[in-house]
Design a protein around this motif. Structure first.
Motif: not given
Lengths: 116, 116
Positions: B39-49, B69-71
């Protein structure tokens, strides 16, 4: 949320000055076992070979080691970050591990490996 | 001797200045897949799990990341050497990865994990 989500560190949880070699299962299922091995200069006994029924994927995380495959003249020298697949029934032995520092291995034992 | 015994290094084989995130399968069978992620600074898209049917064991080898983690209120901060098991159906996302350097993950995807 189950406790399996707890974070641990692969470089801690053992004594830095221990003399014995330690083997610890970190996670497992019916078909896979993830293991940490910490070596402190150990080697496989002279003339002994590992001859496993399953495939093993190995990653060297710290230290260094010589991995000898039957039929090869010299051990393969493994440095930090080196990995390889040891196919089932491929006879091998650890010729040496680092005498100056601990060698940390990650081993993934599993059935029916293939390489993409 | 099969070619699977060839040694490669987990810290090489990709461009140090790349912008995209890369996923590479290092070994696999019917029941397990060993993957390197850079990874080079990436994150999971907002609101995606991520909501996976299989268990995933993750080891962070370089860089740093926040795993949400959710919760839970805050992401768990992962540093070099940190590992954890993400059980099947445990919804999670990568909140952030290191902006200053590449983050290298080892992921072992498999079925039916248990913790010893």
């Amino acid at each position: 949320m189950r406790l399996e989500g707890m974070v641990a560190n692969i470089f801690s949880g053992f004594a830095p000055d221990m003399a014995e070699e330690i083997f610890e299962t970190l996670a497992e299922s019916d078909s896979v076992r993830i293991e940490r091995i910490v070596s402190s200069g150990q080697a496989t006994a002279d003339g002994s070979w590992y001859d496993q029924e399953h495939d093993e994927w190995v990653l060297l995380l710290a230290g260094s080691a010589g991995l000898q495959f039957e039929g090869e003249d010299e051990p393969r020298v493994l440095a930090e970050g080196d990995y390889l697949l040891i196919p089932a029934r491929c006879r091998h032995r650890v010729a040496w591990t680092d005498q100056q520092r601990q060698t940390i291995w990650l081993a993934v034992h599993f059935r029916g490996a293939g390489v993409p």
